[in-house]
Design an enzyme around this catalytic site. Structure first.
Site, PDB file in Angstrom:
ATOM      1  N   SER A   1     -36.177 -32.647  -5.684  1.00 42.50           N
ATOM      2  CA  SER A   1     -34.901 -33.277  -5.332  1.00 42.50           C
ATOM      3  C   SER A   1     -34.872 -34.704  -5.870  1.00 42.50           C
ATOM      4  O   SER A   1     -35.740 -35.520  -5.543  1.00 42.50           O
ATOM      5  CB  SER A   1     -34.737 -33.324  -3.806  1.00 42.50           C
ATOM      6  OG  SER A   1     -33.745 -34.275  -3.485  1.00 42.50           O
TER       7      SER A   1
ATOM      8  N   HIS B   1     -33.213 -30.340  -8.514  1.00 36.72           N
ATOM      9  CA  HIS B   1     -32.360 -30.197  -7.329  1.00 36.72           C
ATOM     10  C   HIS B   1     -31.529 -31.470  -7.177  1.00 36.72           C
ATOM     11  O   HIS B   1     -32.072 -32.565  -6.974  1.00 36.72           O
ATOM     12  CB  HIS B   1     -33.225 -29.988  -6.083  1.00 36.72           C
ATOM     13  CG  HIS B   1     -32.455 -29.636  -4.854  1.00 36.72           C
ATOM     14  ND1 HIS B   1     -31.995 -28.370  -4.579  1.00 36.72           N
ATOM     15  CD2 HIS B   1     -32.070 -30.399  -3.805  1.00 36.72           C
ATOM     16  CE1 HIS B   1     -31.360 -28.370  -3.401  1.00 36.72           C
ATOM     17  NE2 HIS B   1     -31.391 -29.576  -2.925  1.00 36.72           N
TER      18      HIS B   1
ATOM     19  N   MET C   1     -32.099 -24.535   4.868  1.00 36.64           N
ATOM     20  CA  MET C   1     -32.381 -25.942   5.187  1.00 36.64           C
ATOM     21  C   MET C   1     -33.439 -25.998   6.282  1.00 36.64           C
ATOM     22  O   MET C   1     -33.276 -25.427   7.356  1.00 36.64           O
ATOM     23  CB  MET C   1     -31.116 -26.648   5.655  1.00 36.64           C
ATOM     24  CG  MET C   1     -30.033 -26.801   4.586  1.00 36.64           C
ATOM     25  SD  MET C   1     -30.620 -27.600   3.079  1.00 36.64           S
ATOM     26  CE  MET C   1     -31.077 -29.211   3.703  1.00 36.64           C
TER      27      MET C   1
ATOM     28  N   PHE D   1     -30.516 -36.565   4.443  1.00 36.78           N
ATOM     29  CA  PHE D   1     -31.503 -37.576   4.045  1.00 36.78           C
ATOM     30  C   PHE D   1     -32.813 -36.930   3.590  1.00 36.78           C
ATOM     31  O   PHE D   1     -33.177 -35.860   4.089  1.00 36.78           O
ATOM     32  CB  PHE D   1     -31.798 -38.530   5.230  1.00 36.78           C
ATOM     33  CG  PHE D   1     -30.575 -39.276   5.669  1.00 36.78           C
ATOM     34  CD1 PHE D   1     -29.749 -38.767   6.668  1.00 36.78           C
ATOM     35  CD2 PHE D   1     -30.200 -40.466   5.036  1.00 36.78           C
ATOM     36  CE1 PHE D   1     -28.592 -39.418   7.048  1.00 36.78           C
ATOM     37  CE2 PHE D   1     -29.033 -41.141   5.419  1.00 36.78           C
ATOM     38  CZ  PHE D   1     -28.233 -40.613   6.430  1.00 36.78           C
ATOM     39  N   GLY D   2     -33.504 -37.596   2.684  1.00 27.92           N
ATOM     40  CA  GLY D   2     -34.848 -37.172   2.319  1.00 27.92           C
ATOM     41  C   GLY D   2     -35.828 -37.730   3.343  1.00 27.92           C
ATOM     42  O   GLY D   2     -35.461 -38.535   4.209  1.00 27.92           O
TER      43      GLY D   2
HETATM   44  C1  DX5 Z   1     -31.463 -33.217   2.410  1.00 28.57           C
HETATM   45  C2  DX5 Z   1     -31.547 -32.644   1.011  1.00 28.57           C
HETATM   46  C3  DX5 Z   1     -32.944 -32.268   0.620  1.00 28.57           C
HETATM   47  C4  DX5 Z   1     -33.880 -33.447   0.663  1.00 28.57           C
HETATM   48  C5  DX5 Z   1     -35.291 -33.010   0.422  1.00 28.57           C
HETATM   49  O1  DX5 Z   1     -30.120 -33.220   2.824  1.00 28.57           O
HETATM   50  O2  DX5 Z   1     -30.755 -31.487   0.896  1.00 28.57           O
HETATM   51  O3  DX5 Z   1     -32.922 -31.710  -0.691  1.00 28.57           O
HETATM   52  O4  DX5 Z   1     -33.505 -34.376  -0.307  1.00 28.57           O
HETATM   53  O5  DX5 Z   1     -36.067 -34.168   0.461  1.00 28.57           O
HETATM   54  P1  DX5 Z   1     -37.490 -34.205   1.198  1.00 28.57           P
HETATM   55  O6  DX5 Z   1     -38.368 -33.288   0.385  1.00 28.57           O
HETATM   56  O7  DX5 Z   1     -37.878 -35.631   1.143  1.00 28.57           O
HETATM   57  O8  DX5 Z   1     -37.274 -33.703   2.597  1.00 28.57           O
HETATM   58 ZN    ZN Z   2     -30.924 -30.372  -1.023  1.00 28.68          ZN
END
Ligand code: DX5
Ligand code: ZN
Length: 219
Positions: free
Chosen positions: A9, A34, A138, A144-145
């Site tokens: 991502s 992604h 999900m 958020f990441g």
């Molecule tokens: C969250 C995003 C994910 C996220 C994954 O809304 O859809 O793709 O960026 O990031 P990490 O791996 O840091 O959880």
């Molecule tokens: Zn995502």
């Protein structure tokens, strides 16, 4: 058994240098890119849209795995298709006519994905499973990441894999959110064949992308 693919991502990338970050991901062995699109309405965060995706298109031939966390979504699907998305994944909660949106994505010759939030049950989309190329499960609430993986999602992945096998369907099972070296093996064994990761790939091992992608794949 499908080959395990990694879709890093770019939400966790250096946004001031996204083109080169995408090249680093490709050089590091990413299978897809992604792209998390957020509108500050469907999710409480705002990222990038079609103009940015269009400029990023020139940096790689890897498929753009575009995750649309936007609503309304239907009227924007064309824009993301024209910007260079290869896979367009939408949330059922973001459209009042899911089948119409899925049909539009297919008509544009793009791969079609549907994303399930942690609290959305599989039965919400069960009747569409024969129409999709990918289900994005999900493992965090989108926005958020760097969030913590929600372990309850493992049973959901197992259930989806059972439905897929029992009905001889062929869609990819992609899992997104909080994926790291300690849960990726369990996610793969539960039935996922594409892992999304932002934080783990960009931050672990001093940001050694190649090592982090290989480690996630080799679990
Ligand atoms: C969250 C995003 C994910 C996220 C994954 O809304 O859809 O793709 O960026 O990031 P990490 O791996 O840091 O959880
Ligand atoms: Zn995502």
């Amino acid at each position: 058994m499908k080959k395990i693919k990694i879709s890093p991502s770019i939400l966790s990338a250096d946004f001031s240098n996204l083109g080169n970050e995408i090249k680093r991901l490709e050089d590091g062995g990413a299978d897809l890119i992604h792209v998390d699109v957020m509108d500050g309405h469907f999710v409480p965060n705002l990222t990038i849209g079609p103009p940015v995706i269009k400029t990023l298109r020139q940096y790689t031939k890897l498929p753009f795995d575009v995750h649309l966390m936007i609503s309304p979504v239907h009227k924007y699907i064309n824009d993301y298709s024209n910007a260079g998305a290869d896979i367009i994944t939408i949330h059922p909660e973001a459209t009042d006519n899911l089948i119409e949106s899925l049909d539009l994505i297919k008509k544009l010759n793009k791969k079609v994905g549907v994303s399930l939030n942690p609290d959305t049950k599989i039965n919400v989309i069960e009747k569409y499973l024969s129409k999709v190329d990918l289900i994005l499960i999900m493992s965090v609430y989108p926005g958020f990441g760097g969030q913590k993986f929600i372990p309850d999602v493992i049973s959901k992945i197992k259930n989806l894999k059972k439905i897929k096998d029992n009905n001889k369907l062929n869609f990819d099972i992609e899992v997104d959110g909080g994926i790291n070296f300690s849960n990726s093996k369990e996610v793969i064994n539960a039935g996922a064949n594409i892992l999304v990761s932002g934080t783990t790939i960009f931050k672990e091992n001093n940001g050694n992308i190649k090592k982090n992608i290989e480690t996630l794949k080799s679990q």
